[in-house]
Design a protein around this motif. Structure first.
Motif, short mmCIF file in Angstrom:
data_model
loop_
_atom_site.label_atom_id
_atom_site.label_comp_id
_atom_site.label_asym_id
_atom_site.label_seq_id
_atom_site.Cartn_x
_atom_site.Cartn_y
_atom_site.Cartn_z
N GLY A 1 0.78 -1.25 0.00
CA GLY A 1 0.00 0.00 0.00
C GLY A 1 0.80 1.29 0.00
N HIS A 2 2.13 1.21 -0.08
CA HIS A 2 2.94 2.44 -0.12
C HIS A 2 3.93 2.40 -1.27
CE1 HIS A 2 1.64 4.34 3.58
NE2 HIS A 2 1.61 3.14 4.12
N GLU A 3 4.41 3.60 -1.63
CA GLU A 3 5.46 3.73 -2.66
C GLU A 3 6.55 4.64 -2.11
OE1 GLU A 3 2.93 5.42 -5.68
OE2 GLU A 3 2.64 3.46 -6.63
N VAL A 4 7.81 4.40 -2.51
CA VAL A 4 8.91 5.18 -1.93
C VAL A 4 8.82 6.66 -2.30
CG1 VAL A 4 10.62 3.34 -1.65
CG2 VAL A 4 10.43 4.49 -3.83
N GLY A 5 8.21 6.96 -3.46
CA GLY A 5 8.10 8.35 -3.91
C GLY A 5 7.37 9.25 -2.92
N GLU A 6 6.52 8.66 -2.07
CA GLU A 6 5.76 9.45 -1.09
C GLU A 6 6.68 10.25 -0.16
OE1 GLU A 6 3.31 6.73 1.26
OE2 GLU A 6 2.90 5.59 -0.58
N PHE A 7 7.92 9.79 0.00
CA PHE A 7 8.79 10.36 1.02
C PHE A 7 9.84 11.34 0.47
CE2 PHE A 7 7.07 6.38 2.33
CZ PHE A 7 6.66 6.62 3.63
N LEU A 8 9.90 11.45 -0.86
CA LEU A 8 10.96 12.28 -1.46
C LEU A 8 10.63 13.78 -1.32
CD1 LEU A 8 13.58 11.97 -3.37
CD2 LEU A 8 12.03 12.98 -5.04
N ARG A 9 11.60 14.55 -0.88
CA ARG A 9 11.41 16.00 -0.78
C ARG A 9 12.32 16.76 -1.74
NH1 ARG A 9 7.71 14.25 0.62
NH2 ARG A 9 6.59 14.34 2.59
N GLU A 10 13.51 16.20 -2.02
CA GLU A 10 14.48 16.90 -2.85
C GLU A 10 15.44 15.86 -3.44
OE1 GLU A 10 15.56 20.73 -0.67
OE2 GLU A 10 17.50 19.93 -1.33
N ALA A 11 16.08 16.20 -4.55
CA ALA A 11 17.04 15.24 -5.12
C ALA A 11 18.09 15.96 -5.94
CB ALA A 11 16.31 14.23 -6.00
N VAL A 12 19.26 15.31 -6.04
CA VAL A 12 20.27 15.76 -6.99
C VAL A 12 20.20 14.79 -8.16
CG1 VAL A 12 22.74 16.09 -7.44
CG2 VAL A 12 21.75 16.70 -5.21
N ILE A 13 20.00 15.33 -9.36
CA ILE A 13 19.91 14.47 -10.54
C ILE A 13 20.94 14.91 -11.58
CG2 ILE A 13 17.44 14.03 -10.21
CD1 ILE A 13 17.04 15.92 -12.72
N LEU A 14 21.18 14.00 -12.51
CA LEU A 14 22.00 14.30 -13.68
C LEU A 14 21.03 14.32 -14.86
CD1 LEU A 14 24.97 14.66 -14.53
CD2 LEU A 14 25.13 12.18 -14.70
N THR A 15 20.93 15.44 -15.54
CA THR A 15 19.98 15.53 -16.66
C THR A 15 20.54 14.78 -17.86
OG1 THR A 15 20.96 17.54 -17.53
CG2 THR A 15 19.24 17.82 -15.85
N PRO A 16 19.70 14.45 -18.84
CA PRO A 16 20.21 13.72 -20.02
C PRO A 16 21.32 14.48 -20.74
CG PRO A 16 17.81 13.69 -19.98
CD PRO A 16 18.23 14.59 -18.87
N ASP A 17 21.35 15.83 -20.63
CA ASP A 17 22.46 16.53 -21.28
C ASP A 17 23.63 16.81 -20.32
OD1 ASP A 17 20.87 18.29 -20.07
OD2 ASP A 17 20.52 19.60 -21.80
N GLY A 18 23.65 16.08 -19.20
CA GLY A 18 24.87 16.05 -18.40
C GLY A 18 25.00 17.12 -17.34
N GLU A 19 23.89 17.74 -16.95
CA GLU A 19 23.95 18.82 -15.95
C GLU A 19 23.50 18.28 -14.58
OE1 GLU A 19 21.50 22.88 -15.16
OE2 GLU A 19 21.42 22.03 -17.18
N LEU A 20 24.29 18.60 -13.54
CA LEU A 20 23.86 18.24 -12.18
C LEU A 20 22.84 19.28 -11.74
CD1 LEU A 20 27.26 17.34 -10.42
CD2 LEU A 20 25.40 15.78 -11.05
N ARG A 21 21.70 18.83 -11.22
CA ARG A 21 20.65 19.79 -10.85
C ARG A 21 19.96 19.33 -9.57
NH1 ARG A 21 16.53 20.89 -15.53
NH2 ARG A 21 18.38 21.61 -16.63
N ARG A 22 19.59 20.30 -8.73
CA ARG A 22 18.81 19.99 -7.52
C ARG A 22 17.34 20.21 -7.84
NH1 ARG A 22 19.93 19.06 -2.23
NH2 ARG A 22 22.16 19.21 -2.61
N VAL A 23 16.51 19.21 -7.62
CA VAL A 23 15.09 19.32 -8.01
C VAL A 23 14.18 18.89 -6.87
CG1 VAL A 23 15.56 18.87 -10.47
CG2 VAL A 23 15.03 16.96 -8.94
N GLY A 24 12.91 19.23 -6.97
CA GLY A 24 11.89 18.80 -6.01
C GLY A 24 11.15 17.58 -6.54
#
Ligand SMILES: Cc1cc2nc3c(=O)[nH]c(=O)nc-3n(C[C@H](O)[C@H](O)[C@H](O)COP(=O)(O)OP(=O)(O)OC[C@H]3O[C@@H](n4cnc5c(N)ncnc54)[C@H](O)[C@@H]3O)c2cc1C
Length: 313
Positions: A143-166
């Motif tokens: 009955g739960h999914e891990v996405g429920e708990f995410l508040r912020e993340a550091v991602i690498l975009t497909p064109d290679g940029e490090l970005r902080r996202v919600g």
């Protein structure tokens, strides 16, 4: 110059030494199937991941991100590209917020946060794989999914940029995210947990681990549920388990070579020893056809494919 050498040429010396060549994908996936990956690149932190990603883009090699390899079928012919293996396992707890590297095991995170007096993730006890793989695929159960708990993340975009996202950048849905579809890579996550009652949370963890031990292949190689559960019949209702339909068509008796349906769970394929990717695909096709013929329902695979020349995910 071979394309692999061009890739290595684009890396700083310290990273070049970490690259392993010709690693069998069966050693990196829980189903224990798959031929050699041309280049395996372990990244301990976001900057290393960015550098591997940039070298792959510049040299024109396909890149596939691998966490625990617990939801992947790799082809026997291997993968002629770069496996970005997220290996960072850092975890920092501040109040009820947890900052965690994508490479930490999800179950390790559950144990660690309960140990810190934080509740919320106990539903995910025993899900194999990494935090990154779980969030990128919105893993879930009970009955739960891990996405429920995410508040912020550091991602690498497909064109290679490090970005902080919600969380809005993820587009969480049942067993998937828009972020993964777009080819972005999750490197670090900030999760918000609770300070609930630890007794019931620890009991829930123990119950889920025992349930998994009883119903899932814990020692046999597998990739978890092969097919996605079906849409609920009414809005807000429960999804219908694909395993129920598979059970009714006798899937538990199906086998192709060393690929067999797990006798205690009709939606799980296990590798009895020497299964190849063709055995597994033939078995999955038979399971799908049996459900289609009886119920007119087209099961959709949950497990992701990885094949020569490009990722099939
Ligand atoms: C016995 C067993 C039981 C399981 N039970 C469950 C369950 O109850 N619920 C459930 O949801 N799943 C379950 N699974 C499936 C699997 O464990 C989960 O999907 C898990 O979250 C996958 O994580 P991973 O790190 O192994 O991802 P991988 O298998 O390494 O990768 C899966 C996909 O995610 C991508 N990916 C991985 N890491 C990242 C990242 N950091 N950024 C972007 N993309 C990434 C990969 O490219 C690939 O497409 C089970 C599997 C097994 C073997």
């Amino acid at each position: 110059m071979a394309i692999e050498d061009r890739f290595l040429d684009h890396l700083p010396a310290a990273l070049r030494d970490r690259v392993r060549r010709g690693v069998p994908l069966r050693d990196l996936t829980t189903l224990r199937v798959g031929g050699p990956a041309a280049l395996v690149c372990p990244a301990d932190n976001p900057e290393q991941a960015r550098q591997f990603h940039e070298a792959a883009r510049t040299s024109g090699l396909p890149l596939f991100t691998l966490g625990g390899g617990s939801n992947v079928l790799a082809d026997d012919r291997g993968f002629d590209g770069v496996i970005l293996h997220l290996a960072g396992r850092a975890c920092d707890v501040r109040g009820d917020r947890v900052t965690v590297s994508a490479g930490l095991g999800l179950d390790d995170l559950v144990a660690l946060t309960l140990g810190e007096g934080l509740t919320g993730l106990e539903f995910a006890s025993g899900i194999p794989g990494t935090v990154g793989g779980a969030l990128a695929g919105n893993a879930g159960c009970y009955g739960h999914e891990v996405g429920e708990f995410l508040r912020e993340a550091v991602i690498l975009t497909p064109d290679g940029e490090l970005r902080r996202v919600g969380p809005e950048a993820f587009g969480f849905r049942y067993r998937g995210t828009a972020l993964r579809d777009e080819g972005a890579i999750l490197l670090e996550a900030v999760l918000q947990l609770g300070r609930g009652d630890l007794g019931p949370a620890a009991a829930e963890r123990a119950a889920h681990l025992a349930d998994r031990l009883a119903k899932h292949p814990v020692t046999e190689p597998s990739a978890g549920s092969w097919f996605r559960n079906l849409e609920a019949l009414e809005p807000g209702g429960r999804r219908r388990a694909a395993g129920e339909l598979l059970d009714q068509v006798g899937a538990k008796a199906m086998r192709e070579g060393d690929a067999a349906v797990y006798p205690k769970h009709a939606n799980i394929i296990v590798n009895l020893g020497q299964a190849g990717s063709d055995d597994v695909r033939r078995l999955a096709t038979r399971m799908q056809a049996a459900v289609r013929d009886r119920f007119g329902v087209e099961l959709q695979p949950e497990v992701r494919g990885l094949g020569p020349g490009r990722s099939l995910t």
